[in-house]
Motif scaffolding. Structure first.
Motif, PDB file in Angstrom:
ATOM      1  N   LEU A 197      56.899 -22.278 -48.608  1.00 16.04           N
ATOM      2  CA  LEU A 197      56.087 -22.073 -49.801  1.00 16.04           C
ATOM      3  C   LEU A 197      56.803 -22.655 -51.010  1.00 16.04           C
ATOM      4  CD1 LEU A 197      55.220 -18.329 -49.105  1.00 16.04           C
ATOM      5  CD2 LEU A 197      53.896 -20.331 -48.440  1.00 16.04           C
ATOM      6  N   ASP A 198      56.032 -23.233 -51.905  1.00 16.18           N
ATOM      7  CA  ASP A 198      56.581 -23.907 -53.081  1.00 16.18           C
ATOM      8  C   ASP A 198      56.660 -22.934 -54.257  1.00 16.18           C
ATOM      9  OD1 ASP A 198      57.460 -25.786 -54.867  1.00 16.18           O
ATOM     10  OD2 ASP A 198      55.469 -26.624 -55.256  1.00 16.18           O
ATOM     11  N   LEU A 199      57.843 -22.845 -54.864  1.00 23.84           N
ATOM     12  CA  LEU A 199      58.039 -21.991 -56.039  1.00 23.84           C
ATOM     13  C   LEU A 199      57.993 -22.788 -57.335  1.00 23.84           C
ATOM     14  CD1 LEU A 199      61.095 -19.848 -54.774  1.00 23.84           C
ATOM     15  CD2 LEU A 199      58.674 -19.570 -54.253  1.00 23.84           C
ATOM     16  N   GLY A 200      57.726 -24.074 -57.232  1.00 24.40           N
ATOM     17  CA  GLY A 200      57.864 -24.972 -58.381  1.00 24.40           C
ATOM     18  C   GLY A 200      56.989 -24.632 -59.566  1.00 24.40           C
ATOM     19  N   GLU A 201      55.826 -23.988 -59.330  1.00 30.57           N
ATOM     20  CA  GLU A 201      54.918 -23.681 -60.437  1.00 30.57           C
ATOM     21  C   GLU A 201      55.361 -22.461 -61.242  1.00 30.57           C
ATOM     22  OE1 GLU A 201      51.081 -23.173 -58.758  1.00 30.57           O
ATOM     23  OE2 GLU A 201      51.000 -25.175 -57.848  1.00 30.57           O
ATOM     24  N   HIS A 202      56.388 -21.751 -60.749  1.00 29.60           N
ATOM     25  CA  HIS A 202      56.795 -20.499 -61.392  1.00 29.60           C
ATOM     26  C   HIS A 202      58.314 -20.526 -61.604  1.00 29.60           C
ATOM     27  CE1 HIS A 202      52.777 -19.162 -60.319  1.00 29.60           C
ATOM     28  NE2 HIS A 202      53.021 -19.542 -59.081  1.00 29.60           N
ATOM     29  N   ALA A 203      58.721 -21.010 -62.755  1.00 28.09           N
ATOM     30  CA  ALA A 203      60.148 -21.193 -63.031  1.00 28.09           C
ATOM     31  C   ALA A 203      60.913 -19.880 -62.988  1.00 28.09           C
ATOM     32  CB  ALA A 203      60.326 -21.855 -64.405  1.00 28.09           C
ATOM     33  N   GLU A 204      60.233 -18.776 -63.304  1.00 34.37           N
ATOM     34  CA  GLU A 204      60.914 -17.479 -63.354  1.00 34.37           C
ATOM     35  C   GLU A 204      61.113 -16.872 -61.967  1.00 34.37           C
ATOM     36  OE1 GLU A 204      56.488 -16.665 -63.641  1.00 34.37           O
ATOM     37  OE2 GLU A 204      57.924 -18.212 -64.208  1.00 34.37           O
ATOM     38  N   LEU A 205      60.448 -17.402 -60.954  1.00 33.17           N
ATOM     39  CA  LEU A 205      60.550 -16.859 -59.603  1.00 33.17           C
ATOM     40  C   LEU A 205      61.719 -17.514 -58.875  1.00 33.17           C
ATOM     41  CD1 LEU A 205      59.451 -15.075 -57.344  1.00 33.17           C
ATOM     42  CD2 LEU A 205      57.869 -16.915 -56.744  1.00 33.17           C
ATOM     43  N   LYS A 206      62.688 -16.693 -58.496  1.00 31.28           N
ATOM     44  CA  LYS A 206      63.889 -17.202 -57.825  1.00 31.28           C
ATOM     45  C   LYS A 206      64.203 -16.319 -56.622  1.00 31.28           C
ATOM     46  CE  LYS A 206      66.028 -18.947 -62.112  1.00 31.28           C
ATOM     47  NZ  LYS A 206      64.895 -18.619 -62.995  1.00 31.28           N
ATOM     48  N   TYR A 207      64.937 -16.889 -55.686  1.00 30.86           N
ATOM     49  CA  TYR A 207      65.414 -16.095 -54.561  1.00 30.86           C
ATOM     50  C   TYR A 207      66.849 -16.472 -54.259  1.00 30.86           C
ATOM     51  CZ  TYR A 207      65.216 -19.990 -51.137  1.00 30.86           C
ATOM     52  OH  TYR A 207      65.445 -21.154 -50.444  1.00 30.86           O
ATOM     53  N   ILE A 216      63.935 -14.289 -45.300  1.00 31.88           N
ATOM     54  CA  ILE A 216      63.831 -15.693 -45.718  1.00 31.88           C
ATOM     55  C   ILE A 216      64.758 -16.545 -44.858  1.00 31.88           C
ATOM     56  CG2 ILE A 216      64.313 -17.295 -47.612  1.00 31.88           C
ATOM     57  CD1 ILE A 216      63.306 -15.132 -49.529  1.00 31.88           C
ATOM     58  N   SER A 217      64.218 -17.619 -44.295  1.00 34.38           N
ATOM     59  CA  SER A 217      64.981 -18.448 -43.360  1.00 34.38           C
ATOM     60  C   SER A 217      65.432 -19.767 -43.972  1.00 34.38           C
ATOM     61  CB  SER A 217      64.151 -18.706 -42.093  1.00 34.38           C
ATOM     62  OG  SER A 217      62.880 -19.239 -42.407  1.00 34.38           O
ATOM     63  N   SER A 218      65.518 -19.808 -45.297  1.00 37.26           N
ATOM     64  CA  SER A 218      66.033 -21.003 -45.974  1.00 37.26           C
ATOM     65  C   SER A 218      67.127 -20.591 -46.942  1.00 37.26           C
ATOM     66  CB  SER A 218      64.912 -21.724 -46.732  1.00 37.26           C
ATOM     67  OG  SER A 218      64.294 -20.845 -47.658  1.00 37.26           O
ATOM     68  N   SER A 219      67.981 -21.549 -47.283  1.00 34.09           N
ATOM     69  CA  SER A 219      69.080 -21.311 -48.219  1.00 34.09           C
ATOM     70  C   SER A 219      68.658 -21.692 -49.629  1.00 34.09           C
ATOM     71  CB  SER A 219      70.311 -22.128 -47.811  1.00 34.09           C
ATOM     72  OG  SER A 219      71.230 -22.212 -48.889  1.00 34.09           O
ATOM     73  N   SER A 220      68.908 -20.788 -50.576  1.00 35.40           N
ATOM     74  CA  SER A 220      68.583 -21.088 -51.973  1.00 35.40           C
ATOM     75  C   SER A 220      69.504 -22.154 -52.545  1.00 35.40           C
ATOM     76  CB  SER A 220      68.679 -19.804 -52.809  1.00 35.40           C
ATOM     77  OG  SER A 220      69.972 -19.238 -52.722  1.00 35.40           O
ATOM     78  N   VAL A 221      70.648 -22.368 -51.920  1.00 33.81           N
ATOM     79  CA  VAL A 221      71.560 -23.426 -52.363  1.00 33.81           C
ATOM     80  C   VAL A 221      71.040 -24.785 -51.930  1.00 33.81           C
ATOM     81  CG1 VAL A 221      73.898 -24.368 -52.098  1.00 33.81           C
ATOM     82  CG2 VAL A 221      73.567 -21.900 -52.379  1.00 33.81           C
ATOM     83  N   VAL A 222      70.439 -24.838 -50.742  1.00 33.98           N
ATOM     84  CA  VAL A 222      69.943 -26.100 -50.198  1.00 33.98           C
ATOM     85  C   VAL A 222      68.575 -26.445 -50.772  1.00 33.98           C
ATOM     86  CG1 VAL A 222      69.312 -27.328 -48.082  1.00 33.98           C
ATOM     87  CG2 VAL A 222      71.262 -25.754 -48.081  1.00 33.98           C
ATOM     88  N   GLN A 223      67.668 -25.463 -50.854  1.00 27.04           N
ATOM     89  CA  GLN A 223      66.314 -25.716 -51.372  1.00 27.04           C
ATOM     90  C   GLN A 223      65.896 -24.554 -52.276  1.00 27.04           C
ATOM     91  OE1 GLN A 223      64.776 -26.166 -47.175  1.00 27.04           O
ATOM     92  NE2 GLN A 223      63.350 -24.542 -47.802  1.00 27.04           N
ATOM     93  N   ALA A 224      66.308 -24.648 -53.525  1.00 23.91           N
ATOM     94  CA  ALA A 224      66.118 -23.554 -54.474  1.00 23.91           C
ATOM     95  C   ALA A 224      64.662 -23.300 -54.812  1.00 23.91           C
ATOM     96  CB  ALA A 224      66.904 -23.834 -55.749  1.00 23.91           C
ATOM     97  N   ARG A 225      63.821 -24.315 -54.781  1.00 28.23           N
ATOM     98  CA  ARG A 225      62.423 -24.172 -55.202  1.00 28.23           C
ATOM     99  C   ARG A 225      61.447 -24.181 -54.033  1.00 28.23           C
ATOM    100  NH1 ARG A 225      62.701 -21.329 -58.525  1.00 28.23           N
ATOM    101  NH2 ARG A 225      60.565 -21.732 -59.209  1.00 28.23           N
ATOM    102  N   ARG A 226      61.961 -23.983 -52.835  1.00 29.40           N
ATOM    103  CA  ARG A 226      61.095 -23.900 -51.661  1.00 29.40           C
ATOM    104  C   ARG A 226      61.658 -22.822 -50.747  1.00 29.40           C
ATOM    105  NH1 ARG A 226      59.068 -28.927 -47.912  1.00 29.40           N
ATOM    106  NH2 ARG A 226      58.144 -29.545 -49.902  1.00 29.40           N
TER     107      ARG A 226
END
Length: 707
Positions: free
Chosen positions: A312-322, A466-476
């Motif tokens: 899922l793409d988080l790009g539209e919501h700058a305030e949303l982080k994981y 969550i099965s992705s790394s926020s360091v590798v793909q911060a906005r996905r």
């Protein structure tokens, strides 16, 4: 000579005197400026810049329930709350997924309906724990709390939990209470929260009026255990507290009022309630509509099982982080076939889009947003696919359109065994139950709509590691989900609500579009629908399941099936750090699956990361259904076989230890690790427990498990 010297220093003395005088003036000026600024700041909003008393209306939500602001400002003193509401009983709930909250609400309704008890329903976080000491002995507190994870309290219980365990000098000798817990005996710390809460209440001098009740969801019997405990509570109120039980007819706690004057913009069309209320806490974000940007099937050569990788793409919501290790909450919707079934049997097809207000008749919070429509209620806000409780079946029987339907419903509602047998014979939800009792369009048109809404639980999110790394793909953000269907027979199955919804999203985004394997369809794009096609409502929930702060620290990970999801993120992150030249500690993974030809998920990716991490990464695969003569093994068997390396990492290198997967698997792994450590270290059971407790306190032993 002296005169000459004096003459030479006179100008210097004069200059110094002038500087001193100027400094005093500067100090006075600075002091005056600071004083004026302090006065100005202190009088802001009083003498100047007075706030506009109506400014809040610019931000008011038209959907906000009347009186919500007043409720938010009410006292947190439990004794005062009881007095203000003329209540005899306070029911305090602590819930993570909403089950304890729903059961607390049902108990309050039953006490009022059958005994005339004035019960005050309270979120335990809305109460100042210390004020329990002020509750008079003439009142009663009922605590209903769930245990989740490995003996963890729910988020809304933390303040009360901390107070109970640290307020050593407070006496609760005047407090009388009852307690009921919700847990799962597959977990090692079954119902630990309610047991600890009751123990601490007793230690402070509180008096329980009956033994603590416990619900066990391991066999799906939470509902039955609650009904048994509730009957004991009603009997207690009669035998010891002097209440008289009365048989009463159904009295709705809701009003559903149609209002044609409302425009579509005024209504809730399916946005989850957390977002419509602007709710964000320290542990979870608001809910957002996130676009699905990638999906793929992870299982190979299987016709009857599906495992979805979705990003899922988080790009539209700058305030949303994981952060790596967090959870993603997915808000599902109900399949169209079940929505249509319920509307048809209730005879509500013509009213499905009518704007309606949902109002409480007893001042309890309404569990669904209002105003809304029946379409939105049945698609988004109520779990119409959930099984129906025996208690609800008994109420519905009173409105049966035929004597045969009434006899059928009465039989299964009064007999626990008959009800269990019926549930086990087929997929049962409210629509299917009504059809089975009496078929035909609008056959149940006389069934009160408020009863339908009261009977169905509110929609809840389903959480995925969550099965992705926020360091590798911060906005996905990526999740991994097996489509969870329960087989009742060769031809009958209970479809998992959220995972089949995710599967439908995957099929709809495929090019060319694929058909859902079970024929389920969803309203993914309709007028006024808040979701666009290939979007999903989701939010991020923080987790303590984290990598060590220092990458050179060694880690041991154990996961089976989709329990490998967070470890995919861990290894992905460490592989990137290694390629950047960072020192990465030993990264050891034990992974369990059936066989490599079918469900060895992410095999290609782990192979790639193995080449990047080199000797610092090792992966052992346990196959529960191997081909040929290969031996069947589970992850705990692999740990025993690799005992020397595991012990060295945990003891000599003080490695972090992680388990993710089913509660039964986690218990087996914990027992295996305890066995090899006790054997090799010569520890007693007490010493082993002290080691594990210490590691858990230091966040070096972490589990992310489910029942």
């Amino acid at each position: 000579m002296a005169a000459t010297f004096s003459a030479s220093i006179a100008p210097w003395e004069q200059t110094l005197a002038q500087l001193a005088h100027q400094t005093k003036l500067d100090d006075l000026a600075a002091f005056a400026a600071v004083t004026l600024l302090s006065i100005a700041y202190g009088t802001k909003g009083i003498l100047w810049s007075k706030p506009d008393p109506y400014r809040h209306k610019l931000f008011a939500r038209p959907q906000q329930q009347p009186g919500a602001e007043a409720r938010a400002q009410q006292t947190r003193d439990l004794a005062e709350l009881l007095e203000q509401n003329s209540a005899d009983v306070a029911i305090l709930w602590a819930s993570q997924s909403g089950t304890a909250e729903r059961m607390a609400s049902r108990l309050a309704t039953e006490l009022a309906r059958h005994l005339g008890v004035r019960a005050l329903l309270l979120d335990i976080s809305d109460v100042d724990p210390a004020t329990c000491a002020k509750v008079p002995e003439s009142k009663l507190a009922i605590f209903m709390a769930s245990t989740f994870g490995e003996g963890d309290p729910s988020d809304n219980l933390h303040e009360f939990w901390e107070w109970l365990h640290h307020a050593s000098s407070t006496s609760l000798s005047g407090l009388r209470y009852l307690a009921f817990g919700l847990g799962n005996s597959n977990y090692k710390h079954y119902n630990l929260v309610i047991d600890s809460l009751a123990d601490r209440l007793d230690a402070h001098g509180a008096k329980t009026l009956m033994p603590t009740g416990r619900a066990d969801d391991a066999a799906g019997e939470t509902e039955e255990h609650f009904l048994e405990w509730k009957e004991q509570v009603l009997a207690l109120f009669q035998s010891r507290l002097g209440y008289q039980r009365r048989e009463v007819s159904y009295e709705p706690s809701l009003q559903i009022v149609e209002d044609e004057s409302l425009e579509p913009i005024d209504l809730h069309h399916g946005v989850p309630r957390d977002q419509s209320a602007g709710k964000a806490t320290s542990t979870q974000s608001r809910v957002y509509a996130l676009p699905v940007v990638q999906t793929r099937e992870l299982f190979k050569d299987t016709n009857d099982r599906n495992c979805i990788h979705m990003e899922l793409d988080l790009g539209e919501h700058a305030e949303l982080k994981y952060k790596t290790g967090d959870h993603l909450g997915i808000w599902p919707i109900n399949p169209t076939v079940e929505v249509e079934r319920l509307l048809r049997v209730l005879g509500l097809q013509q009213r499905r889009a009518m704007p309606s207000h949902v109002k409480s008749t007893d001042n309890k919070p309404v569990k669904v947003p209002s105003p809304t429509t029946l379409d939105a209620l049945f698609e988004h806000y109520l779990e119409i696919c959930a099984p129906v409780s025996r208690e609800a079946v008994a109420l519905i029987a009173g409105f049966a359109p035929t004597e045969d339907a009434k006899a059928f419903l009465t039989k299964i509602s009064r007999n626990k065994e008959a009800y269990a047998e019926y549930l086990g014979s087929g997929y049962v939800n409210l629509g299917r139950l009504l059809e089975r009792a009496c078929e035909g369009e609008a056959a149940w048109s006389a069934l009160p709509l408020p009863l339908v809404v009261e009977t169905l639980p509110a929609m809840q999110p389903r959480y995925y590691s969550i099965s992705s790394s926020s360091v590798v793909q911060a906005r996905r953000v990526a999740i991994t989900a097996v489509v969870a269907d329960t087989s009742l027979s060769a031809s009958e199955r209970v479809p998992g609500l959220a995972t089949n919804y995710l599967l439908a999203l995957r099929e709809s985004s495929a090019q060319p579009a694929l058909a859902h394997p079970y024929g389920l369809t969803y309203s993914l794009s309709v007028p006024h629908q808040p979701l666009q096609t290939s979007h999903v409502h989701a939010h991020v929930r923080k987790s303590t399941f984290k990598l060590p702060a220092v990458a050179s620290t060694s880690i041991v990970m154990v996961g089976a099936g989709t329990g490998v999801a967070p470890f995919r993120a861990f290894v992905q992150e460490r592989a990137l750090l290694k390629t950047m030249g960072r020192d990465v500690g030993q990264t050891k993974l034990f992974f369990g699956c059936r066989n490599p030809e079918q469900d060895f998920i992410y095999a290609d990716e782990f192979t790639k990361w193995q080449s990047q991490l080199g000797d610092s990464f090792s992966m052992t695969t346990a196959l529960s259904r191997p081909h040929g003569d290969e031996k069947k093994r589970y992850v705990q068997d692999c740990i025993v076989e690799d005992a020397e390396a595991v012990c060295n990492l945990l003891i000599e290198e003080n490695a972090y230890f992680y388990i993710c997967g089913s509660a039964a698997m986690a218990r087996g792994v914990s027992d295996a690790v305890a066995k090899i450590l006790m054997s090799r270290q010569g520890w007693s059971e007490t010493e082993m427990k002290e080691f594990m407790d210490r590691q858990k306190r230091q966040k070096r032993w972490m589990q992310d498990v489910w029942g």
